[in-house]
Scaffold this motif. Structure first.
Motif, short mmCIF file in Angstrom:
data_model
loop_
_atom_site.label_atom_id
_atom_site.label_comp_id
_atom_site.label_asym_id
_atom_site.label_seq_id
_atom_site.Cartn_x
_atom_site.Cartn_y
_atom_site.Cartn_z
N LYS A 195 -8.52 32.77 33.27
CA LYS A 195 -8.23 31.14 33.34
C LYS A 195 -9.52 30.52 32.77
CE LYS A 195 -4.96 31.30 36.92
NZ LYS A 195 -4.44 30.44 38.37
N GLY A 196 -10.13 31.36 31.62
CA GLY A 196 -11.03 30.53 31.20
C GLY A 196 -12.60 30.83 31.99
N PRO A 206 -16.73 27.94 27.35
CA PRO A 206 -16.27 26.72 26.40
C PRO A 206 -15.03 27.13 25.80
CG PRO A 206 -18.66 27.53 25.85
CD PRO A 206 -18.02 28.39 26.93
N PRO A 207 -14.31 26.14 25.47
CA PRO A 207 -12.77 26.27 25.02
C PRO A 207 -12.72 27.11 23.79
CG PRO A 207 -13.22 24.10 26.01
CD PRO A 207 -14.26 24.76 26.10
N GLN A 208 -13.57 26.79 22.87
CA GLN A 208 -13.83 27.44 21.50
C GLN A 208 -13.95 28.79 21.87
OE1 GLN A 208 -16.84 25.94 19.00
NE2 GLN A 208 -16.20 27.26 17.25
N LEU A 209 -14.73 29.28 22.72
CA LEU A 209 -14.99 30.72 22.99
C LEU A 209 -13.86 31.49 23.47
CD1 LEU A 209 -16.89 33.20 23.01
CD2 LEU A 209 -17.74 32.35 25.10
N ALA A 214 -8.95 34.84 22.45
CA ALA A 214 -7.58 35.16 22.24
C ALA A 214 -7.22 35.99 21.29
CB ALA A 214 -6.90 33.77 22.42
N ARG A 215 -7.95 35.70 20.07
CA ARG A 215 -7.64 36.42 18.93
C ARG A 215 -7.97 37.99 18.90
NH1 ARG A 215 -9.43 31.29 16.88
NH2 ARG A 215 -11.80 32.13 16.40
#
Length: 258
Positions: A195-196, A206-209, A214-215
């Motif tokens: 959950k981040g 950070p959301p970007q990380l 996820a990729r």
């Protein structure tokens, strides 16, 4: 990169198992240390009592020899008494006989008490000797049983090391170096993100990380603790529900669990 992450996780689990078995191999023999200490203490006390008894027996023999000599002197004094020719010689030899008798009597009384105490000490020593021998037998049997357990643990350890080494050989060299460095500093090198949140240090990423993770096109590190991180649900499935009241976080030596 997914394959390398999976291999790193396998390596980490293998390392954990090796450490657990190494700890068990070290700690198992130590379980008998209290018994060994008790045995050593009792044996020391027993040796001390045996030494004192030996000294007492030496003293008893010396006293008995002294009494025997005093008896010989008493006989000489009695002969002198019987051969007295005048009142002066009679009184002197009479006092000498009485003094010899008293000295012998006092020594015999003292020797009798010591003899009785020595007999009692000998009996107690025999009982304690049996207790120590029983404890020694118990320790010997326990060590024999533990030897079998230790052999089994060492066999498991050898197998775990072989598995660990095989896992290491499959990880790319660059990641092995990073893994070893992190494991030495942090206790474990790879941590899941749930959950981040990095489960190694509990930092919200950070959301970007989180999107990059996820990729699964690269292996990333946590900005705070530096551990290699991955989205847990992508490699291990959804995290299991945590029991109510369960503690947060993980120790330095154990990887965080879902």
């Amino acid at each position: 990169m997914r394959e390398q992450l999976v291999l790193l996780l396998q390596l980490q689990q293998s390392d954990i198992k090796v450490r657990e078995l190494q700890t068990a191999v070290i700690q198992l023999p130590a379980r008998l240390d209290p018994l060994r200490k008790v045995l050593a203490k009792l044996q020391g006390m027993l040796d001390g009592e045996r030494t004192k008894l030996g000294e007492t027996n030496t003293w008893r023999k010396a006293q008995q020899d002294h009494i025997d000599r005093e008896r010989d002197l008493l006989k000489q004094a009695q002969n002198k008494f019987q051969a007295s020719k005048n009142t002066k010689e009679f009184n002197a030899s009479s006092r000498e006989v009485e003094n010899k008798r008293k000295a012998i009597g006092d020594r015999e009384t003292e020797l009798k008490k010591v003899n009785e105490a020595a007999v009692q000490s000998t009996s107690q020593l025999e009982v304690r000797d049996k207790d120590v021998e029983a404890l020694r037998t118990e320790l010997t049997n326990s060590e024999a049983a533990m030897a079998d357990q230790l052999n089994a643990l060492n066999a498991q350890l050898d197998e775990a090391i072989t598995t660990r080494d095989a896992a290491r050989s499959q990880v790319e060299t660059q990641w092995v170096k990073i893994y070893d460095s992190l494991a030495a500093k942090r206790g474990f090198a790879v941590a899941p993100v749930v959950k981040g949140v990095c489960r190694g240090c509990h930092m919200t990423l950070p959301p970007q990380l989180n999107n990059i993770l996820a990729r699964m096109e690269s292996i990333e590190t946590c900005p705070r603790c530096g551990r290699l991180i991955y989205r847990q649900e992508l490699l291990e499935g959804p995290p299991a529900a945590k029991p109510e009241g369960a503690p947060e976080g993980a120790s330095k030596d154990e990887p965080p669990k879902a």
